[in-house]
Motif scaffolding. Structure first.
Motif, PDB file in Angstrom:
ATOM      1  N   UNK A 150       5.724 -26.951  16.256  1.00 24.25           N
ATOM      2  CA  UNK A 150       6.878 -26.410  15.533  1.00 24.25           C
ATOM      3  C   UNK A 150       6.417 -25.204  14.774  1.00 24.25           C
ATOM      4  N   UNK A 151       5.309 -24.766  14.889  1.00 22.42           N
ATOM      5  CA  UNK A 151       4.842 -23.284  14.247  1.00 22.42           C
ATOM      6  C   UNK A 151       3.951 -22.494  14.902  1.00 22.42           C
ATOM      7  N   UNK A 152       3.483 -21.352  14.597  1.00 22.85           N
ATOM      8  CA  UNK A 152       2.662 -20.748  15.540  1.00 22.85           C
ATOM      9  C   UNK A 152       1.126 -20.764  14.454  1.00 22.85           C
ATOM     10  N   UNK A 153       1.084 -21.704  13.491  1.00 24.28           N
ATOM     11  CA  UNK A 153       0.225 -21.631  12.593  1.00 24.28           C
ATOM     12  C   UNK A 153      -1.492 -21.573  13.243  1.00 24.28           C
ATOM     13  N   UNK A 154      -1.353 -22.369  14.308  1.00 26.30           N
ATOM     14  CA  UNK A 154      -2.711 -22.745  14.892  1.00 26.30           C
ATOM     15  C   UNK A 154      -3.007 -21.644  16.177  1.00 26.30           C
ATOM     16  N   UNK A 155      -1.809 -20.746  16.508  1.00 21.77           N
ATOM     17  CA  UNK A 155      -2.252 -19.916  17.575  1.00 21.77           C
ATOM     18  C   UNK A 155      -3.181 -18.791  17.250  1.00 21.77           C
ATOM     19  N   UNK A 156      -3.908 -18.397  18.162  1.00 19.82           N
ATOM     20  CA  UNK A 156      -4.939 -17.361  17.825  1.00 19.82           C
ATOM     21  C   UNK A 156      -4.479 -15.826  18.075  1.00 19.82           C
ATOM     22  N   UNK A 157      -4.606 -15.036  17.015  1.00 15.57           N
ATOM     23  CA  UNK A 157      -4.299 -13.528  17.044  1.00 15.57           C
ATOM     24  C   UNK A 157      -5.707 -13.123  17.838  1.00 15.57           C
ATOM     25  N   UNK A 158      -6.878 -13.562  17.462  1.00 17.18           N
ATOM     26  CA  UNK A 158      -8.095 -12.913  17.894  1.00 17.18           C
ATOM     27  C   UNK A 158      -7.970 -12.972  19.547  1.00 17.18           C
ATOM     28  N   UNK A 159      -7.774 -14.216  19.904  1.00 11.10           N
ATOM     29  CA  UNK A 159      -7.639 -14.338  21.375  1.00 11.10           C
ATOM     30  C   UNK A 159      -6.856 -13.346  22.218  1.00 11.10           C
ATOM     31  N   UNK A 160      -5.455 -13.166  21.435  1.00 17.55           N
ATOM     32  CA  UNK A 160      -4.885 -11.869  22.103  1.00 17.55           C
ATOM     33  C   UNK A 160      -5.593 -10.774  22.089  1.00 17.55           C
ATOM     34  N   UNK A 161      -5.834 -10.274  21.168  1.00 16.21           N
ATOM     35  CA  UNK A 161      -6.614  -9.065  20.719  1.00 16.21           C
ATOM     36  C   UNK A 161      -7.897  -8.701  21.831  1.00 16.21           C
ATOM     37  N   UNK A 162      -8.930  -9.505  22.021  1.00  9.25           N
ATOM     38  CA  UNK A 162      -9.891  -9.208  22.868  1.00  9.25           C
ATOM     39  C   UNK A 162      -9.512  -9.340  24.398  1.00  9.25           C
ATOM     40  N   UNK A 163      -8.602 -10.029  24.403  1.00  8.81           N
ATOM     41  CA  UNK A 163      -8.118  -9.985  26.161  1.00  8.81           C
ATOM     42  C   UNK A 163      -7.338  -8.498  26.472  1.00  8.81           C
ATOM     43  N   UNK A 164      -6.515  -8.174  25.174  1.00  8.64           N
ATOM     44  CA  UNK A 164      -5.974  -7.039  25.500  1.00  8.64           C
ATOM     45  C   UNK A 164      -6.866  -5.786  25.554  1.00  8.64           C
ATOM     46  N   UNK A 165      -7.940  -5.679  24.675  1.00 10.43           N
ATOM     47  CA  UNK A 165      -9.128  -4.745  24.949  1.00 10.43           C
ATOM     48  C   UNK A 165      -9.501  -4.807  26.297  1.00 10.43           C
ATOM     49  N   UNK A 166      -9.902  -5.866  26.793  1.00  5.56           N
ATOM     50  CA  UNK A 166     -10.248  -6.021  28.123  1.00  5.56           C
ATOM     51  C   UNK A 166      -9.352  -5.565  29.115  1.00  5.56           C
ATOM     52  N   UNK A 167      -8.133  -5.727  28.976  1.00  8.12           N
ATOM     53  CA  UNK A 167      -6.825  -5.248  29.938  1.00  8.12           C
ATOM     54  C   UNK A 167      -6.981  -3.679  29.887  1.00  8.12           C
ATOM     55  N   UNK A 168      -7.195  -2.942  28.568  1.00 12.72           N
ATOM     56  CA  UNK A 168      -7.079  -1.786  28.498  1.00 12.72           C
ATOM     57  C   UNK A 168      -8.233  -1.058  29.008  1.00 12.72           C
ATOM     58  N   UNK A 169      -9.309  -1.580  28.815  1.00 10.97           N
ATOM     59  CA  UNK A 169     -10.598  -1.004  29.514  1.00 10.97           C
ATOM     60  C   UNK A 169     -10.647  -1.000  30.997  1.00 10.97           C
ATOM     61  N   UNK A 170     -10.076  -2.215  31.528  1.00  9.42           N
ATOM     62  CA  UNK A 170     -10.235  -2.335  33.068  1.00  9.42           C
ATOM     63  C   UNK A 170      -8.999  -1.417  33.718  1.00  9.42           C
ATOM     64  N   UNK A 171      -7.797  -1.169  32.931  1.00 11.98           N
ATOM     65  CA  UNK A 171      -6.899  -0.227  33.468  1.00 11.98           C
ATOM     66  C   UNK A 171      -7.318   1.135  33.207  1.00 11.98           C
ATOM     67  N   UNK A 172      -8.068   1.492  32.456  1.00 14.45           N
ATOM     68  CA  UNK A 172      -8.827   2.863  32.220  1.00 14.45           C
ATOM     69  C   UNK A 172      -9.486   3.197  33.504  1.00 14.45           C
ATOM     70  N   UNK A 173     -10.280   2.030  33.856  1.00 16.31           N
ATOM     71  CA  UNK A 173     -11.301   2.173  34.981  1.00 16.31           C
ATOM     72  C   UNK A 173     -10.568   2.283  36.327  1.00 16.31           C
ATOM     73  N   UNK A 174      -9.348   1.664  36.522  1.00 22.98           N
ATOM     74  CA  UNK A 174      -8.558   1.692  37.410  1.00 22.98           C
ATOM     75  C   UNK A 174      -7.910   2.935  37.758  1.00 22.98           C
ATOM     76  N   UNK A 175      -7.456   3.420  36.569  1.00 20.06           N
ATOM     77  CA  UNK A 175      -6.933   4.924  36.475  1.00 20.06           C
ATOM     78  C   UNK A 175      -7.791   5.882  36.904  1.00 20.06           C
ATOM     79  N   UNK A 176      -9.249   5.916  36.486  1.00 21.64           N
ATOM     80  CA  UNK A 176     -10.103   6.851  36.918  1.00 21.64           C
ATOM     81  C   UNK A 176     -10.337   6.766  38.380  1.00 21.64           C
TER      82      UNK A 176
END
Length: 294
Positions: free
Chosen positions: A6-32
């Motif tokens: 019923x709530x987002x209280x147990x959802x993880x912000x950190x899990x979202x953040x570090x995955x986004x960081x990996x996605x950004x690094x991977x996309x930069x590599x693909x772009x290069x």
């Protein structure tokens, strides 16, 4: 719906953040790799591919985290009312916000001309992040009007805002999610994106439907990028010389646009207070939508 949390209280912000960081690094590599493969040609297409990949993966990660925590994707929004007339005042609010954001940049630069020390310190960095990279309008249109509004609203309002509203309350949830939204938009000089984040958060809490902040975000971005279809700053060196010269001779358009900002900002505050004056909620949009569908 009873099988969902019923709530987002147990959802993880950190899990979202570090995955986004990996996605950004991977996309930069693909772009290069793509730039090297095509020897610097097709830069706009490559940017669209890499940015599209980033947004798509961010979208998938957000939804996968919701499923992991047994959160209902459908409960991010409630059904639209039979009439969509409520979108018309949102459209007016959006246009006024875009005017404030566009004029703020000129107001800020005009203000700097009266403080030489800050002008010399800040202006070169301001030019670097805002004026020297002239991107094709087609690229800006696709990314800013289609990719960004949908995915960023799902993330920042649908996931992060609901999480922090459930944990800290409505006011703090809107403010905290807006500050994070502002921080990742460095090129917008922070303040305009803070205003956008706050208004998108308020719209989401008011209507319990992501369509409203998505609509606001898309129209806002469209209005803001429209001048780029008609105004060209030339090469980076010319743009830098032109903007640095305003310290000696302030163009009339800078003065007029600064006045526009000083008029439109109080008007935006007044209109926003009127628009959200009846907002008295204590629960997250997600929680209210879950209860509605039980």
């Amino acid at each position: 719906m009873s099988t969902y949390e019923q709530t987002f209280e147990n959802a993880s912000i950190w899990a979202i953040f570090w995955r986004f960081l990996l996605i950004s690094i991977g996309s930069i590599f693909i772009g290069v790799v793509l730039i090297l493969t095509f020897m610097g040609q097709h830069a706009t297409l490559i940017s669209l591919v890499t940015d599209g990949l980033i947004y798509f993966l961010m979208y998938k990660v957000t939804l996968s985290q919701m499923k992991k925590h047994s959160l209902s994707i459908n409960a991010l929004s409630r059904p639209l009312p039979e009439t969509e007339r409520s979108l018309f005042p949102v459209l007016g609010l959006t246009a006024l916000t875009a005017i404030v954001a566009y004029s703020f940049i000129y107001f800020f630069m005009t203000l700097l001309t009266f403080i030489p020390v800050l002008f010399d310190l800040i202006m070169p960095h301001l030019i670097d992040i805002s004026f020297t990279e002239e991107l094709p309008f087609f690229y800006l249109f696709v990314v800013a009007v289609f990719f960004a509004p949908v995915v960023e609203e799902i993330i920042f309002r649908g996931y992060i805002l609901n999480k922090w509203v459930d944990k800290y309350g409505v006011k703090k949830g809107i403010i905290f999610s807006s500050v994070v939204f502002m921080i990742i938009h460095l090129q917008s000089l922070f303040i305009p994106q803070l205003i956008v984040g706050l208004l998108c958060g308020l719209l989401y809490v008011k209507f319990n439907n992501l369509l409203y902040p998505i609509f606001f975000h898309a129209v806002y971005n469209f209005i803001v990028i429209m001048p780029s279809a008609f105004i060209h700053y030339g090469n980076p060196e010319e743009a830098q010389e032109t903007l640095l010269a305003i310290q000696d001779t302030l163009p009339v358009e800078f003065v007029l646009t600064s006045i526009l900002f000083l008029v439109s900002l109080p008007l935006l505050v007044y209109v926003s207070k009127r628009f959200f004056k009846s907002l008295r909620k204590t629960n997250s949009p997600y929680y209210e939508n879950i209860l509605l569908n039980e």
